[in-house]
Design a protein around this motif. Sequence first.
Motif, PDB file in Angstrom:
ATOM      1  N   UNK A   1       5.172  -3.548  13.289  1.00 14.84           N
ATOM      2  CA  UNK A   1       6.228  -4.255  14.012  1.00 14.84           C
ATOM      3  C   UNK A   1       7.279  -4.783  13.049  1.00 14.84           C
ATOM      4  N   UNK A   2       6.840  -5.164  11.855  1.00 16.97           N
ATOM      5  CA  UNK A   2       7.779  -5.637  10.848  1.00 16.97           C
ATOM      6  C   UNK A   2       8.483  -4.487  10.138  1.00 16.97           C
ATOM      7  N   UNK A   3       8.126  -3.236  10.490  1.00 21.84           N
ATOM      8  CA  UNK A   3       8.816  -2.067   9.973  1.00 21.84           C
ATOM      9  C   UNK A   3       8.596  -1.804   8.506  1.00 21.84           C
ATOM     10  N   UNK A   4       7.373  -2.042   8.020  1.00 21.40           N
ATOM     11  CA  UNK A   4       7.121  -1.905   6.599  1.00 21.40           C
ATOM     12  C   UNK A   4       5.738  -1.329   6.373  1.00 21.40           C
ATOM     13  N   UNK A   5       5.315  -1.302   5.118  1.00 29.80           N
ATOM     14  CA  UNK A   5       3.949  -0.970   4.749  1.00 29.80           C
ATOM     15  C   UNK A   5       3.149  -2.258   4.616  1.00 29.80           C
ATOM     16  N   UNK A   6       1.833  -2.159   4.669  1.00 32.25           N
ATOM     17  CA  UNK A   6       0.993  -3.339   4.545  1.00 32.25           C
ATOM     18  C   UNK A   6       0.856  -3.751   3.088  1.00 32.25           C
ATOM     19  N   UNK A   7       0.736  -5.055   2.872  1.00 25.18           N
ATOM     20  CA  UNK A   7       0.486  -5.564   1.535  1.00 25.18           C
ATOM     21  C   UNK A   7      -0.864  -5.060   1.023  1.00 25.18           C
ATOM     22  N   UNK A   8      -0.985  -4.981  -0.288  1.00 23.48           N
ATOM     23  CA  UNK A   8      -2.280  -4.677  -0.886  1.00 23.48           C
ATOM     24  C   UNK A   8      -3.114  -5.962  -0.956  1.00 23.48           C
TER      25      UNK A   8
ATOM     26  N   UNK B   1      -0.425  13.359   7.144  1.00 22.44           N
ATOM     27  CA  UNK B   1      -0.898  12.303   8.039  1.00 22.44           C
ATOM     28  C   UNK B   1       0.268  11.655   8.770  1.00 22.44           C
ATOM     29  N   UNK B   2       1.366  11.386   8.081  1.00 21.56           N
ATOM     30  CA  UNK B   2       2.517  10.775   8.755  1.00 21.56           C
ATOM     31  C   UNK B   2       3.129  11.739   9.764  1.00 21.56           C
ATOM     32  N   UNK B   3       3.113  13.034   9.463  1.00 18.17           N
ATOM     33  CA  UNK B   3       3.616  14.022  10.429  1.00 18.17           C
ATOM     34  C   UNK B   3       2.757  14.016  11.683  1.00 18.17           C
ATOM     35  N   UNK B   4       1.445  13.877  11.491  1.00 17.61           N
ATOM     36  CA  UNK B   4       0.543  13.806  12.644  1.00 17.61           C
ATOM     37  C   UNK B   4       0.824  12.561  13.474  1.00 17.61           C
ATOM     38  N   UNK B   5       1.112  11.428  12.784  1.00 20.25           N
ATOM     39  CA  UNK B   5       1.414  10.193  13.501  1.00 20.25           C
ATOM     40  C   UNK B   5       2.702  10.320  14.316  1.00 20.25           C
ATOM     41  N   UNK B   6       3.698  11.002  13.779  1.00 20.94           N
ATOM     42  CA  UNK B   6       4.947  11.212  14.515  1.00 20.94           C
ATOM     43  C   UNK B   6       4.665  11.953  15.813  1.00 20.94           C
ATOM     44  N   UNK B   7       3.860  13.003  15.718  1.00 24.56           N
ATOM     45  CA  UNK B   7       3.513  13.775  16.908  1.00 24.56           C
ATOM     46  C   UNK B   7       2.733  12.915  17.900  1.00 24.56           C
ATOM     47  N   UNK B   8       1.776  12.162  17.398  1.00 28.60           N
ATOM     48  CA  UNK B   8       0.946  11.318  18.259  1.00 28.60           C
ATOM     49  C   UNK B   8       1.772  10.270  18.981  1.00 28.60           C
TER      50      UNK B   8
ATOM     51  N   UNK C   1       0.838  -1.183   0.000  1.00 28.48           N
ATOM     52  CA  UNK C   1       0.000   0.000   0.000  1.00 28.48           C
ATOM     53  C   UNK C   1       0.885   1.248   0.000  1.00 28.48           C
ATOM     54  N   UNK C   2       0.447   2.276  -0.680  1.00 21.53           N
ATOM     55  CA  UNK C   2       1.232   3.503  -0.752  1.00 21.53           C
ATOM     56  C   UNK C   2       1.304   4.172   0.617  1.00 21.53           C
ATOM     57  N   UNK C   3       2.375   4.928   0.874  1.00 14.85           N
ATOM     58  CA  UNK C   3       2.488   5.641   2.152  1.00 14.85           C
ATOM     59  C   UNK C   3       1.325   6.616   2.334  1.00 14.85           C
ATOM     60  N   UNK C   4       1.013   6.902   3.568  1.00 13.30           N
ATOM     61  CA  UNK C   4       0.015   7.928   3.869  1.00 13.30           C
ATOM     62  C   UNK C   4       0.526   9.294   3.399  1.00 13.30           C
ATOM     63  N   UNK C   5      -0.346  10.254   3.208  1.00  9.08           N
ATOM     64  CA  UNK C   5       0.098  11.607   2.846  1.00  9.08           C
ATOM     65  C   UNK C   5       1.028  12.176   3.924  1.00  9.08           C
ATOM     66  N   UNK C   6       1.964  13.045   3.533  1.00  8.83           N
ATOM     67  CA  UNK C   6       2.929  13.608   4.504  1.00  8.83           C
ATOM     68  C   UNK C   6       2.268  14.271   5.713  1.00  8.83           C
TER      69      UNK C   6
ATOM     70  N   UNK D   1       8.128   6.254   8.207  1.00  6.87           N
ATOM     71  CA  UNK D   1       7.036   6.443   7.262  1.00  6.87           C
ATOM     72  C   UNK D   1       6.913   7.911   6.847  1.00  6.87           C
ATOM     73  N   UNK D   2       7.228   8.819   7.760  1.00  7.17           N
ATOM     74  CA  UNK D   2       7.189  10.247   7.436  1.00  7.17           C
ATOM     75  C   UNK D   2       8.244  10.588   6.386  1.00  7.17           C
ATOM     76  N   UNK D   3       9.427  10.004   6.530  1.00 10.56           N
ATOM     77  CA  UNK D   3      10.483  10.223   5.531  1.00 10.56           C
ATOM     78  C   UNK D   3      10.080   9.636   4.186  1.00 10.56           C
TER      79      UNK D   3
END
Length: 389
Positions: A358-365, A236-243, A229-234, A274-276
């Motif tokens: 936990x596996x440090x990746x994105x989810x499969x489609x 959204x990932x910035x918000x996740x970093x803060x959270x 799956x494609x990364x979340x929009x920047x 993921x933010x990077x």
Amino acid sequence: MDLLGLDSDIVEKVREEVEDKLGVPSRCLMLSTSHTHSGPATISLRGLGKRDEVYVEELTRKLIGAVKMAFDSVRPAKVGFGTGQVQIGINRRQRLKTGAMAIGQNPSGPVAPYEDVMRVDDESGRPMAVLFSHAAHPVVLGGKNLLVSADYPGYAMRLVERIEGCVAMFAQGCCGDVNSNPVGRTFEDARRLGTILGGHTIGVAESIGCSDDDVRLKAISRKIELPLQDPLPPEETSRLVIEYRERLEEAKRRGEHRGQIYLHEGMLGWAEDMDKLASSGKTGLTKGFEIQAIRITERAVILGMAGEVFVDYQIDLKRRSPYEMTMVFAYTNGCIGYVPTADAYPEGGYEVDMAYKYYGTLMLKPESDGIIRDEALKMLREMREESHL
């Protein structure tokens, strides 16, 4: 092997050493694990612990040594296969009253209520080895257990070896959505489930007639690329970093124990990565996934896949296989994380929404489902057709 799993670099190192020293092609060597949760870390999971490099180094040497010992001990043998009805697990994807999907018990969910058994005899008819496979997470012993254990597969193998007088080997079936029943209990519970499985294995093994008439060994291995799956929009990932940073700081303020702190640190690290990735604009990423097939006879084959594969893959591939006996193993030649069915994605739950972090990746489609089934069946059919040429 009674391990949680193997990182792909360990698999490659063992295969390279074996091919270099013994001349055995990598496609002919299958490394499969039972996925016990009660062993030294042999795979790194973000926030759950780094693998034990000292143990991994020793393990790698022992694996290479075990292959060398087997290679030097080759002798004439006969082989036979059988299947028996047994069930020590339960589907774990439980729908809560709130509508959420959780890890629990789902008695109506799919399971593979059987075991597959391969028996190998010497020329005199004495058993040399019994390989058996069943699909159920070895999690009888819960997270509070800090002792090294093979969980229920260890008890099952021990019983088979004592009665049959041979080497016993357990291979984990596709148990990504199937837990042992019960979960998080005692060594006595693990012994009980292992005894049930081992007893059934002995019964099946004793009913198998071995022969060398149609043995035609062949192995193939292919690594396919599964879409992520494609990364979340920047934003959204910035918000996740803060959270996740706030969660970590709050956990420290509450004085949570080291394990919880480590978990929060791991999730923050995942969010930062993921933010990077989101900022890079990269899309269309893929994950390598190995499928290996080893034909033993004209009628029997072993199929291995490198992930926490849902049980429906095993049920479906076994049913559609051109072979009379198809043993399907998960956690084989590495572990990329959970491999749900396409139907599981809209349901959500831990295996779909959380574990990939936990596996440090994105989810499969979801379309990975069809890609895996199509390629596995293609390999089996090609192998089957080739044997008739």
